[in-house]
Design an enzyme around this catalytic site. Structure first.
Site, PDB file in Angstrom:
ATOM      1  N   ARG A  37      -4.164  33.726  -2.040  1.00 31.16           N
ATOM      2  CA  ARG A  37      -5.417  33.202  -2.589  1.00 31.16           C
ATOM      3  C   ARG A  37      -5.205  32.518  -3.943  1.00 31.16           C
ATOM      4  O   ARG A  37      -5.926  31.578  -4.274  1.00 31.16           O
ATOM      5  CB  ARG A  37      -6.460  34.316  -2.690  1.00 31.16           C
ATOM      6  CG  ARG A  37      -7.024  34.623  -1.314  1.00 31.16           C
ATOM      7  CD  ARG A  37      -8.063  35.688  -1.329  1.00 31.16           C
ATOM      8  NE  ARG A  37      -8.798  35.673  -0.074  1.00 31.16           N
ATOM      9  CZ  ARG A  37      -9.617  36.627   0.322  1.00 31.16           C
ATOM     10  NH1 ARG A  37      -9.822  37.688  -0.444  1.00 31.16           N
ATOM     11  NH2 ARG A  37     -10.258  36.529   1.472  1.00 31.16           N
ATOM     12  N   LYS A 200     -14.606  45.487  16.742  1.00 30.80           N
ATOM     13  CA  LYS A 200     -15.991  45.710  17.154  1.00 30.80           C
ATOM     14  C   LYS A 200     -16.670  44.505  17.773  1.00 30.80           C
ATOM     15  O   LYS A 200     -16.610  43.407  17.232  1.00 30.80           O
ATOM     16  CB  LYS A 200     -16.802  46.095  15.917  1.00 30.80           C
ATOM     17  CG  LYS A 200     -16.570  47.485  15.429  1.00 30.80           C
ATOM     18  CD  LYS A 200     -17.614  47.733  14.370  1.00 30.80           C
ATOM     19  CE  LYS A 200     -17.498  49.087  13.728  1.00 30.80           C
ATOM     20  NZ  LYS A 200     -18.298  49.087  12.491  1.00 30.80           N
ATOM     21  N   GLY A 353      -9.018  37.381   7.005  1.00 32.75           N
ATOM     22  CA  GLY A 353      -9.011  38.827   7.180  1.00 32.75           C
ATOM     23  C   GLY A 353      -7.851  39.313   8.017  1.00 32.75           C
ATOM     24  O   GLY A 353      -6.713  38.892   7.822  1.00 32.75           O
ATOM     25  N   GLY A 376     -14.924  37.057   6.105  1.00 36.87           N
ATOM     26  CA  GLY A 376     -16.370  37.095   6.329  1.00 36.87           C
ATOM     27  C   GLY A 376     -16.973  35.699   6.377  1.00 36.87           C
ATOM     28  O   GLY A 376     -17.798  35.392   7.240  1.00 36.87           O
TER      29      GLY A 376
HETATM   30  P1  AMP Z   1     -11.585  43.154  13.007  1.00 36.94           P
HETATM   31  O1  AMP Z   1     -11.643  43.417  11.519  1.00 36.94           O
HETATM   32  O2  AMP Z   1     -12.862  43.408  13.719  1.00 36.94           O
HETATM   33  O3  AMP Z   1     -10.974  41.818  13.311  1.00 36.94           O
HETATM   34  O4  AMP Z   1     -10.619  44.253  13.581  1.00 36.94           O
HETATM   35  C1  AMP Z   1      -9.261  44.333  13.256  1.00 36.94           C
HETATM   36  C2  AMP Z   1      -8.778  45.690  13.622  1.00 36.94           C
HETATM   37  O5  AMP Z   1      -9.002  45.908  14.998  1.00 36.94           O
HETATM   38  C3  AMP Z   1      -7.313  45.888  13.374  1.00 36.94           C
HETATM   39  O6  AMP Z   1      -7.125  46.824  12.358  1.00 36.94           O
HETATM   40  C4  AMP Z   1      -6.792  46.419  14.716  1.00 36.94           C
HETATM   41  O7  AMP Z   1      -5.936  47.524  14.579  1.00 36.94           O
HETATM   42  C5  AMP Z   1      -8.067  46.863  15.412  1.00 36.94           C
HETATM   43  N1  AMP Z   1      -7.931  46.890  16.875  1.00 36.94           N
HETATM   44  C6  AMP Z   1      -7.567  45.905  17.679  1.00 36.94           C
HETATM   45  N2  AMP Z   1      -7.500  46.336  18.959  1.00 36.94           N
HETATM   46  C7  AMP Z   1      -7.839  47.633  18.951  1.00 36.94           C
HETATM   47  C8  AMP Z   1      -7.949  48.629  19.966  1.00 36.94           C
HETATM   48  N3  AMP Z   1      -7.687  48.362  21.232  1.00 36.94           N
HETATM   49  N4  AMP Z   1      -8.328  49.861  19.572  1.00 36.94           N
HETATM   50  C9  AMP Z   1      -8.578  50.137  18.290  1.00 36.94           C
HETATM   51  N5  AMP Z   1      -8.490  49.246  17.291  1.00 36.94           N
HETATM   52  C10 AMP Z   1      -8.130  48.010  17.628  1.00 36.94           C
END
Ligand code: AMP
Length: 396
Positions: A37, A200, A353, A376
């Site tokens: 950054r 999520k 991110g 974000g």
């Molecule tokens: P996000 O911030 O929503 O992009 O999520 C990223 C996170 O999702 C990372 O830390 C990954 O470890 C987690 N992740 C990806 N696939 C899975 C999974 N199958 N089960 C649990 N966590 C996951």
């Protein structure tokens, strides 16, 4: 495309220029562990210095709820001095109106640089209150917003301040982010493929919804895929599942059909009995997850299917890893897609991110067309929202 005034449209010679940067860098024991950054801010800063501006930089760092020594911007001033090859005067004070700060700011000569203390040391910052906005404005003739990573937040230093400064513009980083993301989403060279993953579904609902109206193919992996499995009636064992989003997943499967968008979900998945880097694992079909297993990565067949689906693409946007990439045993899906993207003759854009961290950690960062500095902010952009920090800047 972007009709906002930029730093190419203003004259800053001899003027005090307040530059909102995104210096929200990761710190461990006071040491910066990733300088991306800071490096990303340099083109704007060098241009303003060369043009004879008297620069006063500001940024937030972390989430302090008032003055907090562990969130000081002092290490940024130090590293920035090295990158710019000149001293960055750090004003270690949350009150820019104090006599000392005012004196130091008024002593700045053309091309000199000062950095204010973390804007979040002031509680008013996140409330976008006039008092602090005016205070920031009082030390500036011109305001430049180059903090794409904070552009989705309406705070004093990103939005409020613009009401009280005569001239406002966006910096080069902001311009670059908006151009890459904007062109990809609004006038993509086709085929246009989006890859969504991460933990999520709920975080990405508006993104899925918006992109289904724009892409040719949508690939869904990562933890969010299991809610889509459940939507098809599969058991998901102890995998991540958002029960209250199953209906939404069903709607999206139907919407994809209706729009003629190919929606690709994993056909197999790597499962383990516990969430652990050393957990024993195996690969099963998507409809074959046993009750005491959780899905932690996409399987081998899926890697192949997803890779083939991307190969013809001319524009790819990727947000969210395909599995728990932090554990090497469950990073293979994310790695496979990063490898395909790295070799693609296409515009490849990585959301900030975790996706940016994954691609960089796996060593493919410099092979992508653009890695966004804002997690974000890039997500909100993909949702089709206007970013308040951009809207607040004057039009050309
Ligand atoms: P996000 O911030 O929503 O992009 O999520 C990223 C996170 O999702 C990372 O830390 C990954 O470890 C987690 N992740 C990806 N696939 C899975 C999974 N199958 N089960 C649990 N966590 C996951």
């Amino acid at each position: 495309m972007l009709n906002k005034k930029s730093i190419d449209d203003i004259n800053v010679k001899g003027k005090k220029v307040l530059v909102r940067c995104d210096f929200n860098v990761p710190l461990i024991d006071g040491k910066i562990t990733d300088e991306n950054r800071i490096v990303a801010a340099l083109p704007t800063l060098k241009k303003l210095i060369a043009d004879g501006g008297r620069l006063i930089l500001c940024s937030h760092l972390g989430k302090p709820k008032g003055p907090d020594p562990s969130a000081t911007l002092a290490p940024v001033a130090e590293r920035l001095s090295v990158h710019l090859g000149q001293t960055v005067n750090f004003l270690d004070c949350a009150y820019v109106e104090c006599d000392d700060c005012r004196a130091k700011i008024s002593e700045l000569k053309d091309g000199e640089v000062a950095l204010l203390q973390n804007t979040r040391f002031r509680k008013e910052e996140e409330k976008n209150e006039d008092e602090f906005s005016k205070e920031l404005a009082s030390i500036a003739d011109v305001y430049v917003n180059d903090a794409f990573g904070s552009a989705h937040r309406a705070h004093c230093s990103t939005v409020g301040v613009t009401k009280f400064v005569k001239e406002t513009a966006v910096g080069y980083l902001m311009q670059k982010e908006l151009q890459f993301l904007g062109n990809a989403v609004n006038k993509p060279v086709r085929p246009f493929v989006a890859i969504l993953g991460g933990a999520k579904v709920s975080d990405k609902i508006p993104v899925i919804n918006n992109l289904l109206g724009k892409v040719d193919k949508l690939i869904i992996g990562g933890g969010m895929a299991y809610t889509f499995f459940a939507a098809q009636g599969y058991g998901v064992g102890t995998s991540l599942l958002e029960k209250d989003r199953i209906e939404f997943a069903k709607e999206m499967i139907a919407k994809a059909k209706e729009k003629g968008v190919e929606l690709l979900l994993p056909v197999d998945t790597v499962v383990a009995k516990k969430f652990d880097k050393d957990a024993e694992f195996k690969t099963v079909a998507s409809d074959g997850i046993e009750d005491d297993y959780m899905g932690l990565d996409i399987g081998e067949k899926t890697r192949e299917i997803f890779s083939n689906a991307i190969k013809e693409a001319k524009t790819v946007i990727w947000n969210g890893p395909m599995g728990v990439f932090e554990f090497p045993n469950f990073a293979k899906g994310t790695l496979a897609l990063a490898q395909v993207l790295a070799e693609l003759d296409a515009t490849t854009i990585i959301g900030g991110g975790d996706s940016a961290a994954a691609v960089n950690q796996l060593g493919y960062g410099d092979k992508m067309t653009h890695i966004s500095t804002g997690g974000g902010a890039s997500l909100e952009f993909l949702e089709g929202k206007e970013l308040p920090g951009v809207v607040a800047v004057q039009d050309k």
